[in-house]
Design a protein around this motif. Structure first.
Motif, mmCIF file in Angstrom:
data_model
loop_
_atom_site.group_PDB
_atom_site.id
_atom_site.type_symbol
_atom_site.label_atom_id
_atom_site.label_comp_id
_atom_site.label_asym_id
_atom_site.label_seq_id
_atom_site.Cartn_x
_atom_site.Cartn_y
_atom_site.Cartn_z
ATOM 1 N N ALA A 69 0.950 -1.271 0.136
ATOM 2 C CA ALA A 69 0.025 0.430 -0.228
ATOM 3 C C ALA A 69 1.037 1.437 -0.226
ATOM 4 O O ALA A 69 1.916 1.231 0.334
ATOM 5 C CB ALA A 69 -1.296 -0.165 1.481
ATOM 6 N N TYR A 70 0.015 1.978 -1.072
ATOM 7 C CA TYR A 70 1.165 3.552 -0.447
ATOM 8 C C TYR A 70 0.443 4.527 -1.431
ATOM 9 O O TYR A 70 -1.021 4.119 -1.552
ATOM 10 C CB TYR A 70 2.299 3.599 -1.456
ATOM 11 N N GLY A 71 0.408 5.985 -1.266
ATOM 12 C CA GLY A 71 -0.338 6.584 -1.850
ATOM 13 C C GLY A 71 -0.969 7.643 -0.905
ATOM 14 O O GLY A 71 0.102 7.449 0.658
ATOM 15 N N PRO A 72 -1.393 8.846 -1.321
ATOM 16 C CA PRO A 72 -1.654 10.276 -0.712
ATOM 17 C C PRO A 72 -2.599 8.972 0.875
ATOM 18 O O PRO A 72 -2.703 9.945 1.477
ATOM 19 C CB PRO A 72 -2.162 11.217 -1.465
ATOM 20 N N THR A 73 -3.104 8.645 0.740
ATOM 21 C CA THR A 73 -4.712 7.859 1.604
ATOM 22 C C THR A 73 -3.211 7.331 2.947
ATOM 23 O O THR A 73 -4.380 7.130 4.016
ATOM 24 C CB THR A 73 -5.144 7.327 1.077
ATOM 25 N N THR A 74 -2.696 7.768 2.739
ATOM 26 C CA THR A 74 -2.176 6.264 3.714
ATOM 27 C C THR A 74 -1.136 7.408 4.801
ATOM 28 O O THR A 74 -0.492 8.413 3.829
ATOM 29 C CB THR A 74 -0.667 5.589 3.579
ATOM 30 N N ILE A 75 -0.904 7.279 5.702
ATOM 31 C CA ILE A 75 0.488 7.269 6.948
ATOM 32 C C ILE A 75 1.202 6.555 7.852
ATOM 33 O O ILE A 75 0.209 5.771 7.530
ATOM 34 C CB ILE A 75 -0.314 8.918 7.468
ATOM 35 N N SER A 76 2.136 6.866 7.824
ATOM 36 C CA SER A 76 2.686 6.207 8.477
ATOM 37 C C SER A 76 1.992 6.455 10.744
ATOM 38 O O SER A 76 1.992 6.768 10.964
ATOM 39 C CB SER A 76 4.381 5.994 8.754
ATOM 40 N N TRP A 77 2.381 4.982 11.269
ATOM 41 C CA TRP A 77 2.181 4.929 12.167
ATOM 42 C C TRP A 77 3.126 5.937 12.998
ATOM 43 O O TRP A 77 2.689 6.751 14.393
ATOM 44 C CB TRP A 77 2.815 3.675 12.968
ATOM 45 N N ASP A 78 4.438 6.297 12.802
ATOM 46 C CA ASP A 78 5.259 7.834 13.170
ATOM 47 C C ASP A 78 4.123 9.022 13.088
ATOM 48 O O ASP A 78 4.165 10.327 13.819
ATOM 49 C CB ASP A 78 6.616 7.915 12.808
ATOM 50 N N GLU A 79 4.029 9.038 11.850
ATOM 51 C CA GLU A 79 3.240 10.174 11.450
ATOM 52 C C GLU A 79 1.973 10.553 12.144
ATOM 53 O O GLU A 79 1.499 11.921 12.618
ATOM 54 C CB GLU A 79 3.268 10.020 9.961
ATOM 55 N N PHE A 80 1.262 9.176 12.267
ATOM 56 C CA PHE A 80 0.215 9.724 12.885
ATOM 57 C C PHE A 80 0.850 9.528 14.255
ATOM 58 O O PHE A 80 -0.607 10.761 15.445
ATOM 59 C CB PHE A 80 -0.348 8.217 13.687
ATOM 60 N N ILE A 81 1.180 9.716 15.270
ATOM 61 C CA ILE A 81 1.327 9.691 15.904
ATOM 62 C C ILE A 81 2.212 10.767 16.805
ATOM 63 O O ILE A 81 1.673 12.304 17.758
ATOM 64 C CB ILE A 81 2.658 8.618 17.079
ATOM 65 N N GLU A 82 2.912 11.264 15.640
ATOM 66 C CA GLU A 82 3.353 13.121 15.612
ATOM 67 C C GLU A 82 1.636 14.049 15.167
ATOM 68 O O GLU A 82 2.128 14.891 16.178
ATOM 69 C CB GLU A 82 4.173 13.435 14.611
ATOM 70 N N LEU A 83 0.677 13.688 14.568
ATOM 71 C CA LEU A 83 -0.699 14.020 14.665
ATOM 72 C C LEU A 83 -1.330 14.682 16.112
ATOM 73 O O LEU A 83 -1.838 15.529 16.933
ATOM 74 C CB LEU A 83 -1.730 12.760 14.054
ATOM 75 N N GLY A 84 -0.782 13.331 17.032
ATOM 76 C CA GLY A 84 -1.271 13.358 18.337
ATOM 77 C C GLY A 84 -0.642 13.785 19.295
ATOM 78 O O GLY A 84 -0.983 14.750 20.546
ATOM 79 N N ASP A 85 0.706 14.215 19.068
ATOM 80 C CA ASP A 85 1.638 15.306 19.798
ATOM 81 C C ASP A 85 1.370 16.410 19.716
ATOM 82 O O ASP A 85 1.259 17.167 20.686
ATOM 83 C CB ASP A 85 3.183 14.612 19.245
ATOM 84 N N ALA A 86 1.047 16.804 18.659
ATOM 85 C CA ALA A 86 0.678 18.250 18.177
ATOM 86 C C ALA A 86 -1.259 18.180 18.778
ATOM 87 O O ALA A 86 -1.288 19.639 18.592
ATOM 88 C CB ALA A 86 0.337 18.986 16.555
ATOM 89 N N TYR A 87 -1.718 17.400 19.296
ATOM 90 C CA TYR A 87 -3.332 17.466 19.834
ATOM 91 C C TYR A 87 -3.524 18.551 20.562
ATOM 92 O O TYR A 87 -3.209 18.215 22.076
ATOM 93 C CB TYR A 87 -4.065 15.472 18.985
ATOM 94 N N THR A 88 -3.929 18.884 20.767
ATOM 95 C CA THR A 88 -4.347 20.044 22.052
ATOM 96 C C THR A 88 -5.696 19.941 22.868
ATOM 97 O O THR A 88 -6.016 20.601 23.628
ATOM 98 C CB THR A 88 -4.443 21.445 22.129
ATOM 99 N N GLY A 89 -6.967 19.308 21.644
ATOM 100 C CA GLY A 89 -7.961 19.314 22.799
ATOM 101 C C GLY A 89 -8.212 17.865 23.542
ATOM 102 O O GLY A 89 -7.115 17.525 24.367
ATOM 103 N N GLU A 90 -9.246 18.156 24.057
ATOM 104 C CA GLU A 90 -9.632 16.856 24.912
ATOM 105 C C GLU A 90 -9.107 15.234 24.817
ATOM 106 O O GLU A 90 -9.640 15.211 23.276
ATOM 107 C CB GLU A 90 -11.756 16.882 25.738
ATOM 108 N N VAL A 91 -8.953 14.681 25.610
ATOM 109 C CA VAL A 91 -8.522 13.964 25.814
ATOM 110 C C VAL A 91 -9.519 12.637 25.894
ATOM 111 O O VAL A 91 -10.230 11.063 25.276
ATOM 112 C CB VAL A 91 -7.309 12.737 25.304
ATOM 113 N N ASP A 92 -9.913 12.092 27.389
ATOM 114 C CA ASP A 92 -10.953 10.954 28.215
ATOM 115 C C ASP A 92 -11.725 11.445 27.667
ATOM 116 O O ASP A 92 -12.631 12.418 27.951
ATOM 117 C CB ASP A 92 -10.219 10.797 29.875
#
Length: 579
Positions: free
Chosen positions: A184-207
């Protein structure tokens, strides 16, 4: 036993005589999330919780990863009540996802059937994001996009948490074989590390608001006995099973190792009894998902685990591969047994002899349970001899009784009927209301009973015997119960038969009646004609198979004897005209 029996197992609960009084008095399902339960069991933040291909993962690392994954899930749009489709093997990231899903109020959706069935599950979940390994093919990616409307796919490298250099070559080969020429490849894919980086930048409610009865884990039955169904469990029902097993598997003298090979986290038993149970009982969990099933004997000898969840397929491979030296010492195994499906007397004797021949003093036991009941239903703590379908006694907070099939009429001891269960580990239900109502019935006394469809009986001391799946009458009389029929052959010790099992088929000429087909694995030089007469002699006439079919070895599907596949072959005329 001094207790006066009423004749109703659900009232008498004679199995409780085997449990310590102090346990009975104190045991209850905790009002906890799975995260809270594991935190309470944590032996120390710096203690290794998981070993994964050369890397040790501490409890502190798990906590950090779960926090990051929870934020990442929120960042890509998941929230309370959402289903998170996940197509991962038993890797550490699965644990992080499960605990993170609980944090945000979502549920993991796990399936590993055909791509068509997987796509259908994702479509029903209305999920726009899925999580898979990076060996997902481009063809499968397009199916998720075009047929299920998936907009983003998170791709995880299988060894993100491990060290490839620590893997033996046969494990590397097993992993390499999972990749296609067109991953699998292409613009619809992101790596796990990129996924985690999106979370690191997230500032909203979590729990999410705390709710231990909210759906948390959705898995599908294997489909080995019919169409697979989605089984839904909550933290409450999962802990309802774990808490009842924890005392049984606990050790205070030293810290045992617990090896899980191959088995994927798409099965309730794997998640509850093989992954969460060791984590919650201070065992070192060794995750070993990337090994071909034919090489599990090599992994057992490499890790020398104290605990290794086995299934009939595994023990058969270990015995038949011929690679375990005669002088190999298996005393490292403290327990040995097989769950997943019925185990006949022949299989049981061969497995016990193999263990004894290799200095393993553990009694080979037989497990019993189902996804709908949260994994295990009973424990092998019976004083009765194993064999003949003996699957032990109900777990301490679980009630099991036998009912007349299709009714709420409870039968007494030693009467054969449908095995039914009620207890804290019973599923929330299926994703189909009608299917749920068929399986879970509220009896007139208000008790919520799971009707398993399995046929068996219970003795006066509380020992449960599971004999066959579903009632199968034969035209002109007699009920075809597979395990007792197989055990007759096993106990006859017919020369030339190495293994045998029945497949029960609908009778094409008589409505609601059935016919038995016998499959045999024979010793070298023997034919069906050599054993036919002895087979017929030890079976009652109504048990006589319409055909005896020789196979080179017992076939498996989804880690169970592939009876459904053989049934299709019978119908298709592969073994001659379907009678």
């Amino acid at each position: 036993m001094s207790q006066v029996l009423t004749g109703k197992p659900s009232v008498d609960k004679p199995w409780m005589q085997y449990y310590p009084e102090q346990l009975i008095k104190n045991l209850k399902v905790p009002n906890s999330t799975i995260g809270e339960y594991l935190a309470a069991a944590c032996p120390g933040k710096d203690v290794t919780a998981i070993h994964y291909y050369g890397k040790d993962i501490t409890w502190a690392q798990i906590e950090t990863e779960v926090n990051r994954v929870a934020k990442a899930l929120k960042a890509v749009g998941f929230g309370v009540g959402d289903q998170i489709p996940m197509f991962l093997r038993s890797v550490p990231e699965f644990i992080y996802l499960l605990l993170a899903a609980e944090r945000i109020g979502a549920s993991l959706l796990c399936r590993d059937n055909t791509i068509e069935e997987n796509v259908e599950a994702v479509k029903k979940a209305n999920a726009k994001v899925i999580i898979a390994h990076d060996f997902l093919s481009q063809c499968d990616l397009n199916a998720y996009r075009n047929e299920a409307g998936v907009q983003q796919i998170v791709l995880l490298k299988p060894l993100r948490s491990g060290d490839r250099s620590s893997m033996p070559d046969y494990c590397k080969d097993a992993l390499n074989d999972l990749y296609t020429d067109y991953p699998a490849y292409g613009p619809t894919t992101i790596s796990w590390d990129e996924f985690i980086e999106l979370g690191d930048a997230y500032t909203g409610e979590v729990d999410a608001p705390r709710d231990i009865k909210r759906p948390l884990f959705r898995a599908y039955t294997s489909g080995s006995t019919g169409p697979s169904k989605q089984v839904i469990h909550s933290a409450c029902t999962m802990l309802g099973a774990i808490q009842q097993m924890n005392f049984y598997g606990d050790s205070s003298e030293f810290r045992p190792t617990w090896l899980v090979t191959i088995l994927p986290p798409v099965l309730v038993a794997v998640v509850v009894s093989m992954l969460l149970l060791p984590l919650s009982s201070n065992k070192l969990l060794i995750m070993d998902p990337f090994v071909d099933v034919k090489d599990i004997d090599l992994e057992m000898m490499r890790y020398r685990p104290n605990c290794w969840p086995l299934i009939p397929m595994f023990i058969e491979i270990i015995m038949r591969n011929g690679r375990i030296p005669d002088d190999y010492d298996m005393s490292h195994l403290f327990s040995a047994g097989a769950g997943c499906e019925a185990y006949n007397n022949n299989q049981l004797k061969r497995a016990q002899k193999f263990l004894n021949d290799h200095n393993c003093n553990a009694r080979f036991t037989i497990g019993y349970g189902c996804s709908e009941a949260g994994s295990n239903i009973g424990l092998p703590m019976s004083a009765q001899p194993l064999g003949d379908g003996n699957v032990g006694i109900p777990m301490p907070l679980t009630t099991i009784s036998i009912f007349k099939p299709g009714t709420e009429e409870e039968l007494t001891y030693n009467e054969m009927g449908e095995i039914c269960q009620c207890g804290p580990a019973t599923m929330i239900g299926y994703d189909s209301k009608s299917a749920t109502e068929e399986a879970i019935k509220i009896h007139s006394d208000g008790t919520r009973w799971l009707h398993t469809g399995d046929i068996g009986y219970m003795t006066e001391d509380g020992t449960l015997y599971a004999l066959t799946r579903g009632k199968a009458p034969r035209f002109n009389g007699g009920d075809l119960a597979t395990l007792p029929m197989e055990n007759r052959l096993a106990d006859a010790n017919i020369e030339g038969i190495d293994d045998e099992f029945f497949v029960i088929m609908p009778d094409p000429n008589h409505h609601r009646c059935f016919l038995p087909y016998l499959f045999v694995v024979l010793d070298k030089g023997y034919t069906v004609d050599d054993v036919r007469e002895q087979i017929l002699d030890c079976l009652e006439e109504y048990m006589h198979p319409v055909k005896i079919i020789q196979l080179p070895e017992r076939p498996f599907f989804h880690f169970k004897t592939n009876r459904i596949g053989l049934a299709h072959d019978i119908e298709a005329g592969k073994f001659g005209e379907f009678e």
